[in-house]
Write a protein that holds these residues in place. Sequence first.
Motif, PDB file in Angstrom:
ATOM      1  N   SER A 126       0.826  -1.209   0.000  1.00 25.74           N
ATOM      2  CA  SER A 126       0.000   0.000   0.000  1.00 25.74           C
ATOM      3  C   SER A 126       0.857   1.254   0.000  1.00 25.74           C
ATOM      4  O   SER A 126       0.488   2.271  -0.604  1.00 25.74           O
ATOM      5  N   THR A 127       2.007   1.203   0.666  1.00 32.41           N
ATOM      6  CA  THR A 127       2.916   2.353   0.645  1.00 32.41           C
ATOM      7  C   THR A 127       3.321   2.681  -0.790  1.00 32.41           C
ATOM      8  O   THR A 127       3.358   3.855  -1.186  1.00 32.41           O
ATOM      9  N   LEU A 128       3.609   1.668  -1.587  1.00 31.53           N
ATOM     10  CA  LEU A 128       3.964   1.894  -2.984  1.00 31.53           C
ATOM     11  C   LEU A 128       2.829   2.612  -3.714  1.00 31.53           C
ATOM     12  O   LEU A 128       3.069   3.601  -4.425  1.00 31.53           O
ATOM     13  N   SER A 129       1.607   2.152  -3.541  1.00 28.95           N
ATOM     14  CA  SER A 129       0.484   2.780  -4.236  1.00 28.95           C
ATOM     15  C   SER A 129       0.312   4.233  -3.793  1.00 28.95           C
ATOM     16  O   SER A 129       0.043   5.118  -4.606  1.00 28.95           O
ATOM     17  N   HIS A 130       0.471   4.494  -2.502  1.00 28.08           N
ATOM     18  CA  HIS A 130       0.289   5.854  -1.995  1.00 28.08           C
ATOM     19  C   HIS A 130       1.396   6.782  -2.472  1.00 28.08           C
ATOM     20  O   HIS A 130       1.145   7.949  -2.805  1.00 28.08           O
ATOM     21  N   VAL A 131       2.622   6.293  -2.509  1.00 25.59           N
ATOM     22  CA  VAL A 131       3.737   7.106  -2.996  1.00 25.59           C
ATOM     23  C   VAL A 131       3.533   7.463  -4.474  1.00 25.59           C
ATOM     24  O   VAL A 131       3.737   8.610  -4.885  1.00 25.59           O
ATOM     25  N   LEU A 132       3.088   6.505  -5.275  1.00 26.27           N
ATOM     26  CA  LEU A 132       2.878   6.768  -6.700  1.00 26.27           C
ATOM     27  C   LEU A 132       1.757   7.785  -6.927  1.00 26.27           C
ATOM     28  O   LEU A 132       1.844   8.620  -7.832  1.00 26.27           O
ATOM     29  N   ALA A 133       0.716   7.712  -6.090  1.00 29.87           N
ATOM     30  CA  ALA A 133      -0.412   8.623  -6.257  1.00 29.87           C
ATOM     31  C   ALA A 133      -0.145   9.995  -5.650  1.00 29.87           C
ATOM     32  O   ALA A 133      -0.894  10.942  -5.913  1.00 29.87           O
ATOM     33  N   GLY A 134       0.894  10.114  -4.817  1.00 30.49           N
ATOM     34  CA  GLY A 134       1.213  11.399  -4.206  1.00 30.49           C
ATOM     35  C   GLY A 134       0.461  11.677  -2.930  1.00 30.49           C
ATOM     36  O   GLY A 134       0.263  12.840  -2.544  1.00 30.49           O
ATOM     37  N   LYS A 135       0.062  10.640  -2.215  1.00 32.74           N
ATOM     38  CA  LYS A 135      -0.663  10.826  -0.961  1.00 32.74           C
ATOM     39  C   LYS A 135       0.262  11.424   0.094  1.00 32.74           C
ATOM     40  O   LYS A 135       1.411  10.995   0.243  1.00 32.74           O
TER      41      LYS A 135
END
Length: 249
Positions: free
Chosen positions: A42-51
């Motif tokens: 989930s960290t990967l997804s959030h980093v890519l989306a700019g959360k």
Amino acid sequence: MMLDIRDLHANAGNKAILKGLTLSIAPGQVHAIMGPNGSGKSTLSHVLAGKPGYEVTGGTVTWQGRDLLSMPAEERAAAGIFLAMQYPVEIPGVTTINFLRAAVNAQARLRGEKEPDAVTFLRRVKEEREKLNMSDEMVKRPVNVGFSGGEKKRNEVLQMAILKPALAILDETDSGLDIDALKVVAGGINALRAPDRSFLMITHYQRLLDYIAPDFVHVLAAGRIVTSGGPELARRLEAEGYDGIVKVA
């Protein structure tokens, strides 16, 4: 290459989560990332989306030739990156139809495009919601308020269908879905597969991959990808679990 991640390191708070992750995704490809709890999916997804709340401490992420990490979240969305969240948030007081209209118009403005007229927009929403067995009443309700788990995930897929991203990141979209809801959601995702659209699916379970066949499967452990393969790797994980495969890798 559409997305190119090189030696990515990132922290959540003061804790290092991603520890040298490398991954490349070409247009039209479907990649699945599997891994044990706490591995950094989930960290990967959030980093890519700019959360907000994540600090990149090393590495690069290139999106269609651009430095993704230098782009604010809204610019990433306008550039074609979409995140379907594991736990979709509720937005009381804002109807789904108004939320979708605001998102479409905002992205059009950021791209320098003309906003779609109301008739065209409403026709698109009707066509896409019917594919997902969503009623007109559902899109008139506040975003995700009172929705079941399956309804929330269908709403995420509806957003994706309307916004038509170049890269859809699906963070455990199968979480909390019964088999019927999973089939509907997977069918909606499969309908969006295209030569110029890629998917990054994050999941714990093989069952999602029974309905959405990936081109590549990656195992993420301790903040980095430890092994990759085809769909047979997901079946092996289902049969053997992570321990043996991660130790071998």
